[in-house]
Design a protein around this motif. Structure first.
Motif, PDB file in Angstrom:
ATOM      1  N   TYR A 115      61.598  59.324  71.674  1.00  0.00           N
ATOM      2  CA  TYR A 115      61.459  58.927  73.078  1.00  0.00           C
ATOM      3  C   TYR A 115      60.163  59.497  73.625  1.00  0.00           C
ATOM      4  CZ  TYR A 115      63.264  63.545  74.611  1.00  0.00           C
ATOM      5  OH  TYR A 115      63.455  64.878  74.833  1.00  0.00           O
ATOM      6  N   ASP A 116      59.724  58.968  74.747  1.00  0.00           N
ATOM      7  CA  ASP A 116      58.474  59.403  75.375  1.00  0.00           C
ATOM      8  C   ASP A 116      58.757  60.667  76.172  1.00  0.00           C
ATOM      9  OD1 ASP A 116      56.128  59.752  76.771  1.00  0.00           O
ATOM     10  OD2 ASP A 116      55.955  57.649  77.363  1.00  0.00           O
ATOM     11  N   TYR A 117      58.077  61.765  75.838  1.00  0.00           N
ATOM     12  CA  TYR A 117      58.295  63.047  76.514  1.00  0.00           C
ATOM     13  C   TYR A 117      57.737  63.081  77.924  1.00  0.00           C
ATOM     14  CZ  TYR A 117      59.621  65.375  72.083  1.00  0.00           C
ATOM     15  OH  TYR A 117      60.233  65.770  70.929  1.00  0.00           O
ATOM     16  N   GLY A 118      56.911  62.131  78.278  1.00  0.00           N
ATOM     17  CA  GLY A 118      56.337  62.107  79.620  1.00  0.00           C
ATOM     18  C   GLY A 118      54.894  62.580  79.622  1.00  0.00           C
ATOM     19  N   SER A 119      54.167  62.205  80.661  1.00  0.00           N
ATOM     20  CA  SER A 119      52.726  62.469  80.707  1.00  0.00           C
ATOM     21  C   SER A 119      52.392  63.956  80.838  1.00  0.00           C
ATOM     22  CB  SER A 119      52.086  61.682  81.844  1.00  0.00           C
ATOM     23  OG  SER A 119      52.697  62.015  83.073  1.00  0.00           O
ATOM     24  N   GLU A 120      53.191  64.731  81.569  1.00  0.00           N
ATOM     25  CA  GLU A 120      52.881  66.159  81.742  1.00  0.00           C
ATOM     26  C   GLU A 120      52.974  66.893  80.397  1.00  0.00           C
ATOM     27  OE1 GLU A 120      54.501  70.094  84.134  1.00  0.00           O
ATOM     28  OE2 GLU A 120      55.181  68.115  84.768  1.00  0.00           O
ATOM     29  N   TYR A 121      54.059  66.676  79.663  1.00  0.00           N
ATOM     30  CA  TYR A 121      54.227  67.320  78.353  1.00  0.00           C
ATOM     31  C   TYR A 121      53.126  66.854  77.403  1.00  0.00           C
ATOM     32  CZ  TYR A 121      56.514  69.232  74.222  1.00  0.00           C
ATOM     33  OH  TYR A 121      56.785  69.942  73.096  1.00  0.00           O
ATOM     34  N   PHE A 122      52.835  65.548  77.429  1.00  0.00           N
ATOM     35  CA  PHE A 122      51.802  64.990  76.559  1.00  0.00           C
ATOM     36  C   PHE A 122      50.456  65.667  76.804  1.00  0.00           C
ATOM     37  CE2 PHE A 122      48.514  62.045  75.284  1.00  0.00           C
ATOM     38  CZ  PHE A 122      48.961  61.618  74.042  1.00  0.00           C
ATOM     39  N   GLU A 123      50.071  65.780  78.071  1.00  0.00           N
ATOM     40  CA  GLU A 123      48.772  66.375  78.423  1.00  0.00           C
ATOM     41  C   GLU A 123      48.677  67.841  78.008  1.00  0.00           C
ATOM     42  OE1 GLU A 123      45.960  64.947  79.720  1.00  0.00           O
ATOM     43  OE2 GLU A 123      46.998  63.025  79.529  1.00  0.00           O
ATOM     44  N   ILE A 124      49.771  68.592  78.199  1.00  0.00           N
ATOM     45  CA  ILE A 124      49.748  70.031  77.927  1.00  0.00           C
ATOM     46  C   ILE A 124      49.857  70.348  76.432  1.00  0.00           C
ATOM     47  CG2 ILE A 124      50.986  72.209  78.281  1.00  0.00           C
ATOM     48  CD1 ILE A 124      51.808  71.079  81.060  1.00  0.00           C
ATOM     49  N   PHE A 125      50.791  69.706  75.735  1.00  0.00           N
ATOM     50  CA  PHE A 125      51.096  70.102  74.359  1.00  0.00           C
ATOM     51  C   PHE A 125      50.581  69.147  73.275  1.00  0.00           C
ATOM     52  CE2 PHE A 125      54.570  72.077  76.850  1.00  0.00           C
ATOM     53  CZ  PHE A 125      54.297  73.403  76.562  1.00  0.00           C
ATOM     54  N   LEU A 126      50.634  67.853  73.512  1.00  0.00           N
ATOM     55  CA  LEU A 126      50.324  66.893  72.446  1.00  0.00           C
ATOM     56  C   LEU A 126      48.862  66.467  72.398  1.00  0.00           C
ATOM     57  CD1 LEU A 126      53.499  64.640  72.694  1.00  0.00           C
ATOM     58  CD2 LEU A 126      53.064  66.546  71.140  1.00  0.00           C
ATOM     59  N   LYS A 127      48.267  66.202  73.533  1.00  0.00           N
ATOM     60  CA  LYS A 127      46.889  65.715  73.565  1.00  0.00           C
ATOM     61  C   LYS A 127      45.897  66.679  72.910  1.00  0.00           C
ATOM     62  CE  LYS A 127      43.746  63.240  76.581  1.00  0.00           C
ATOM     63  NZ  LYS A 127      43.504  62.787  77.949  1.00  0.00           N
ATOM     64  N   PRO A 128      46.000  67.999  73.170  1.00  0.00           N
ATOM     65  CA  PRO A 128      45.029  68.927  72.555  1.00  0.00           C
ATOM     66  C   PRO A 128      45.038  68.909  71.019  1.00  0.00           C
ATOM     67  CG  PRO A 128      46.217  70.018  74.335  1.00  0.00           C
ATOM     68  CD  PRO A 128      46.875  68.694  74.118  1.00  0.00           C
TER      69      PRO A 128
END
Length: 157
Positions: A115-128
């Motif tokens: 499932y999609d964890y959401g944009s806040e989690y994505f920006e903080i943990f996944l994008k980097p």
């Protein structure tokens, strides 16, 4: 001694297994679109308590509303093994302070439940570190192939 499912009791339609990102949640039986899959369980915390745990590295927090957060870090919370995907097959929903995962399309046995964890989690943990979901991995593979082809054309080979 073998364990068997008691008569009338349904087996869980999922299992925890190896995934491209570590451990993941996989379907063991067909799951129909709209069907309940699993509940995301844990202690109910205030945002202040959750912020302290997040500062110590806890990543299994699910914000229910502006006041409450579920700490899903317990290994008893099997739903914590559902990984992120930019093209998920499930969605999370909050029903009376309970977080559930529900299928948004038919899921076949062997498919990973995501499932999609959401944009806040994505920006903080996944994008980097780069998203490792199947959709993003395919996109990166396509981009690398296109770069190689362009470089090949430039050199004239």
């Amino acid at each position: 001694m073998t364990r068997s499912t008691p008569r009338g009791a349904a087996r869980k339609p999922y299992r925890v297994g190896r995934s491209r990102t570590g451990l993941g949640l996989f379907a063991t039986a067909p799951i129909k679109r709209g069907a309940f899959i699993i509940a995301y369980r844990g202690r109910l915390l205030t945002h202040a308590q959750a912020a302290k745990l997040e500062a110590r590295g806890n990543r299994y927090m699910y914000e229910i509303n502006s006041r409450w957060t579920v700490d899903g870090s317990s290994r008893r919370n099997i739903a914590r093994y559902a990984n992120h995907s930019c093209r998920p097959n499930a969605e999370s929903d909050v029903v009376k302070r309970n977080v559930i995962l529900r299928a948004i399309r038919n899921i076949k046995p062997g498919d990973e439940i995501t499932y999609d964890y959401g944009s806040e989690y994505f920006e903080i943990f996944l994008k980097p570190v780069g998203c490792k979901c199947v959709k993003c991995a395919e996109k990166r593979r396509r981009q690398r192939k296109e770069r190689r082809l362009r470089a090949k054309r430039k050199t004239g080979k």
